[in-house]
Design an enzyme around this catalytic site. Structure first.
Site, mmCIF file in Angstrom:
data_model
loop_
_atom_site.group_PDB
_atom_site.id
_atom_site.type_symbol
_atom_site.label_atom_id
_atom_site.label_comp_id
_atom_site.label_asym_id
_atom_site.label_seq_id
_atom_site.Cartn_x
_atom_site.Cartn_y
_atom_site.Cartn_z
ATOM 1 N N ILE A 15 0.829 -1.203 0.000
ATOM 2 C CA ILE A 15 0.000 0.000 0.000
ATOM 3 C C ILE A 15 0.864 1.254 0.000
ATOM 4 O O ILE A 15 0.534 2.249 -0.673
ATOM 5 C CB ILE A 15 -0.963 -0.008 1.207
ATOM 6 C CG1 ILE A 15 -1.940 -1.182 1.103
ATOM 7 C CG2 ILE A 15 -1.730 1.307 1.293
ATOM 8 C CD1 ILE A 15 -2.809 -1.160 -0.156
ATOM 9 N N LYS A 91 -5.103 3.174 7.924
ATOM 10 C CA LYS A 91 -6.199 2.475 8.594
ATOM 11 C C LYS A 91 -5.857 0.986 8.662
ATOM 12 O O LYS A 91 -5.133 0.474 7.791
ATOM 13 C CB LYS A 91 -7.517 2.724 7.866
ATOM 14 C CG LYS A 91 -7.574 2.194 6.429
ATOM 15 C CD LYS A 91 -7.947 0.727 6.386
ATOM 16 C CE LYS A 91 -7.606 0.121 5.062
ATOM 17 N NZ LYS A 91 -7.714 -1.352 5.100
ATOM 18 N N ASP A 169 -9.787 -5.784 7.795
ATOM 19 C CA ASP A 169 -8.871 -4.787 7.228
ATOM 20 C C ASP A 169 -9.518 -4.107 6.018
ATOM 21 O O ASP A 169 -9.557 -2.873 5.960
ATOM 22 C CB ASP A 169 -7.537 -5.425 6.845
ATOM 23 C CG ASP A 169 -6.549 -4.413 6.300
ATOM 24 O OD1 ASP A 169 -5.865 -3.749 7.101
ATOM 25 O OD2 ASP A 169 -6.477 -4.266 5.059
#
Length: 309
Positions: A15, A91, A169
């Site tokens: 990511i 997050k 997630d």
């Protein structure tokens, strides 16, 4: 402090490489100046094995973007704030709800920004969906959020460890959108959590939620989806269906396509981060994390076949 927000990424996984690096490059007033990761060595940037080495030996930085697994993020955020750095939390913002309160207090005491990011809220159709729904009566909501963990988290065993969230997630992305577009606070009523026999976090989940008006909300999360990925929220209203799809990039009002835009979530997120640091403010919304915690508290556990990456 420089007028340019000098950012270091801590944790340089998929990511970080795919989303954070290009987003920072697109953000006026921000620059990526270093990376800390024990294994990944990005070309053309100063590299350090961990946050401690970065803070001790690295270039001047103003902020860190923590893209590490949630189980270790609290200690890193506390260290960065103590060193006088702004902190952006990928997050989910932490492995528990309670660990965020001390960080909020530390950021306030240090006069620094703490930004708990919910990137899916910045998807281009989310704001228009909220405005569209504001003038309607919502009768029912269905969430189908299914993706292939081998594509999005290849070889990342931490996601199935305790505190790694498993299917929550990605599922928390749907909850972050839901809490943004609906007008009332949400409650978890029940949850069925599917745990692989060899893992400590769920690979699938079915949730029943509601609000104070009794709105029925059903969510299905699954990490075993192959082929096309599904990230849809369907709201049945008194004026017909409103559908958010593609993770919040597409919005339909009945059969009419209202929004169909490219993914610009992370650039918008970093523009928000720059603005927060400029204004001396923090932004830490814990509601999506609380809903996940409540799902674990209420959830019935069902064992399913072992998962091997």
């Amino acid at each position: 402090m420089s007028d340019l927000l000098r950012i270091a990424i801590v944790g340089f996984g998929e990511i970080a490489r795919r989303q954070h690096v290009p987003a920072i490059a697109k953000t006026s007033g921000a620059a990526l100046v270093a990376v800390a990761d024990p294994a990944q060595t990005p070309p053309g940037l100063p590299h350090f094995r961990d946050l401690q080495e970065l803070l001790r030996d690295g270039p001047e930085i103003d902020a860190v973007a923590l893209c590490t697994p949630p189980q270790i993020r609290h200690a890193q955020a506390a260290a960065a704030l103590a060193a006088g750095k702004h902190v952006l939390l990928e997050k989910p913002p932490g492995a528990t709800v309670a660990e965020l309160s001390p960080l909020i207090a530390a950021a306030h005491q240090a006069g620094r920004t703490l930004f708990a990011t919910w990137h899916s809220r910045y998807a281009p159709a989310v704001g228009p969906a909220r405005k569209l729904l504001a003038g309607r009566t919502i009768n029912k909501v269905t969430i189908i959020w299914k993706e292939d963990v081998r594509v999005w988290h290849p070889g990342q065993a931490w996601i199935f460890e305790a505190g790694g969230f498993g299917v929550f997630d990605p599922g928390i992305n749907a909850l972050s959108i839901l809490t943004e577009i609906l007008p009332r606070p949400l409650l978890v009523r029940s949850a069925m959590l599917d745990f692989p026999s060899n893992r400590e976090a769920p690979i699938a989940a079915e949730l029943e939620l509601t609000d104070e008006s009794g709105l029925p909300i059903r969510a299905e999360f699954d990490f075993r989806q192959t082929g096309p990925q599904t990230w849809d929220i369907l709201c049945e209203t008194d004026a017909g269906p409103v559908t958010l799809s593609k993770g919040g990039r597409q919005l339909r009002d009945g059969s009419m396509l209202v929004v169909d835009a490219a993914d610009e979530e992370y650039p918008a997120l970093y523009r928000r981060f720059v603005a927060l640091t400029s204004d001396g403010k923090s932004d830490v919304d814990l509601v999506p994390l609380q809903l996940v915690a409540d799902s674990f508290m209420l959830g019935r556990r069902r064992l399913v076949e072992a998962f091997e990456d």
